[in-house]
Enzyme design. Structure first.
Site, short mmCIF file in Angstrom:
data_model
loop_
_atom_site.label_atom_id
_atom_site.label_comp_id
_atom_site.label_asym_id
_atom_site.label_seq_id
_atom_site.Cartn_x
_atom_site.Cartn_y
_atom_site.Cartn_z
N TYR A 146 -15.25 -11.51 -0.57
CA TYR A 146 -15.91 -10.22 -0.82
C TYR A 146 -17.13 -10.39 -1.73
CZ TYR A 146 -11.90 -7.86 1.29
OH TYR A 146 -10.94 -7.43 2.18
N ARG B 198 -6.37 11.65 -5.87
CA ARG B 198 -7.67 10.99 -5.69
C ARG B 198 -8.80 12.00 -5.81
NH1 ARG B 198 -10.23 7.44 -0.84
NH2 ARG B 198 -12.15 8.51 -1.29
N ASP C 69 -6.96 -2.41 -7.65
CA ASP C 69 -7.49 -3.07 -6.46
C ASP C 69 -7.89 -4.49 -6.79
OD1 ASP C 69 -8.32 -2.25 -3.56
OD2 ASP C 69 -9.88 -3.59 -4.27
N ARG D 128 0.82 -1.22 0.00
CA ARG D 128 0.00 0.00 0.00
C ARG D 128 0.85 1.27 0.00
NH1 ARG D 128 -5.63 -0.78 1.69
NH2 ARG D 128 -6.15 -2.63 0.52
N ARG E 214 -3.40 6.75 1.21
CA ARG E 214 -3.90 7.96 1.87
C ARG E 214 -2.94 8.61 2.85
NH1 ARG E 214 -9.42 5.73 3.95
NH2 ARG E 214 -8.17 3.84 3.81
#
Ligand code: 1CP
Length: 344
Positions: free
Chosen positions: A152, A38, A75, A25, A29
């Site tokens: 998921y 973003r 992703d 990652r 953020r």
């Protein structure tokens, strides 16, 4: 011929004085420049499907820290979306997907070879990166492992214990296995196209492997990873594969041999000394600093980083965190980790 990139040398089994380093990652953020890109894209998925901006955020941590590898910005949930699942992200909560719980839901999914209609921009991002990355930086492509992706798709969201996926596996094994097989086939095609576009390494993230016990680990974590790796190796024998069976504990032993991956990424729950003796004996390992050091920093970060470099110094090793960096991390602590690994 130029010396092969540091991470490719580690993946080929070479022990290096200073291990190559990248970070799970690494685009994200915790970086102000990521948040700006973003915002420009509008939302997370628009960022994933915008090749110029996705390439830009892939490059941001390379410019800042000079990592030895860049990881494609995308992703694992793009594959379910490409198979026809609805996908959206709820701010502050995470991903949401339409659920697969019945034969009727499964029948609505697209065939594996339809995924490229949706994932084409991802391959374009990779092509842009092959032109823009520094020449000694390797490019890593990735996908989720079928079990993790299935958790998921079945639950429609992230779950603490993967309960809905386990329930479907028990109630309707034929449907569960058909879903796993569709994801496996799609993942082979997806990773193949990433390699065709220029990915030099691929990583398979099985973030929820830890909830599979006994035979279920063999059938639903090992076997799909083996199938994907074998299919890729048949077409691209020189492209290394990294596996990440997060939470697998003792089942990391023999994982590389059983699946054919070139490197096992270790989560931070594993003791490094144990992992050197039991996993690194079979080849390259990656990991496994606790990502919380990126929040807290200081001497404990330096000590823990040095200890990991030291423990894995007798075999092939890629320095990394034992899971993704969190949004509350301090970018200066990342620099401290990089400087410590490189001995500055
Ligand atoms: O900007 C944002 O708010 C989105 C946060 C974010 C980011 C930066 C998500 C949502 N995905 C990503 C990018 C991402 N995801 C990368 C890019 C490359 C890099 O590492 O810099 C990669 C490799 C992933 C992989 C991924 N996505 C995994 C496997 C690794 C892991 O962390 O265990 C998983 C499980 C996901 C699903 C996902 N995507 C995003 C979130 C918040 C989640 C987890 C959801 C949950 O379980 O609740």
């Amino acid at each position: 011929m130029a010396t092969p990139k540091k991470i490719l040398r580690a993946l080929a089994g070479e022990t290096q004085k200073t291990p190559p380093i990248w970070m799970m990652r690494q685009a994200g953020r915790y970086l102000p420049e990521y948040r700006a890109s973003r915002e420009k894209a509008g939302d997370f998925l628009s960022l994933c499907y915008n090749p110029e901006l996705a390439a830009e955020v892939t490059l941001q941590p390379i410019r800042r820290y000079g990592f030895d590898a860049a990881i494609l910005f995308a992703d694992i949930l793009l594959v379910p979306q490409a198979l026809g699942a609805d996908l959206w992200f709820v701010t502050g909560e995470g991903p949401r997907l339409s659920t697969i719980t019945s034969e009727a839901d499964f029948a609505k999914l697209k065939p594996a070879d339809a995924i490229h209609d949706t994932t084409a921009p991802v391959y374009e991002t990779i092509r842009l990166l092959t032109r823009e990355l520094p020449e000694d930086t390797a490019l890593i492509g990735f996908a989720g492992a079928p079990w993790t992706v299935a958790t998921y798709m079945i639950a429609g969201r992230g779950t603490p214990d993967q309960g809905p996926a386990h329930a479907l596996r028990q109630a309707n094994p034929a449907l569960f296995e058909a879903l796993l097989d569709r994801i496996t086939k799609a993942t082979i095609l997806y990773l193949s196209q990433q390699i065709e576009a220029g990915a030099e390494v691929v990583k398979i993230f099985d973030s929820w492997a830890g909830s599979l016990q006994g035979d279920d680990f063999e059938r639903y974590a090992l076997e799909p990873c083996r199938e994907i790796t074998a299919a890729l190796k048949a077409k691209y024998p020189t492209v290394p594969v990294i596996g990440f069976p997060r939470g697998a504990g003792d089942k990391n032993i023999g994982f590389a041999k059983a699946t054919g991956v070139d490197c096992v990424a270790l989560d931070y729950g594993l003791d490094a000394t144990w992992a050197a003796a039991n996993v690194q004996v079979d080849g390259c390992v990656q990991g496994n600093l606790d990502p919380s050091h990126m929040v807290t920093g200081g001497q404990p970060l330096i000590d823990a980083t040095r200890a990991i470099v030291q423990v894995f110094s007798k075999g092939p090793h890629i320095f990394n965190l034992g899971h993704g960096i969190t949004p509350d991390a301090n970018p200066q602590n990342v620099q401290l980790m990089v400087d410590t690994v490189r001995g500055a």
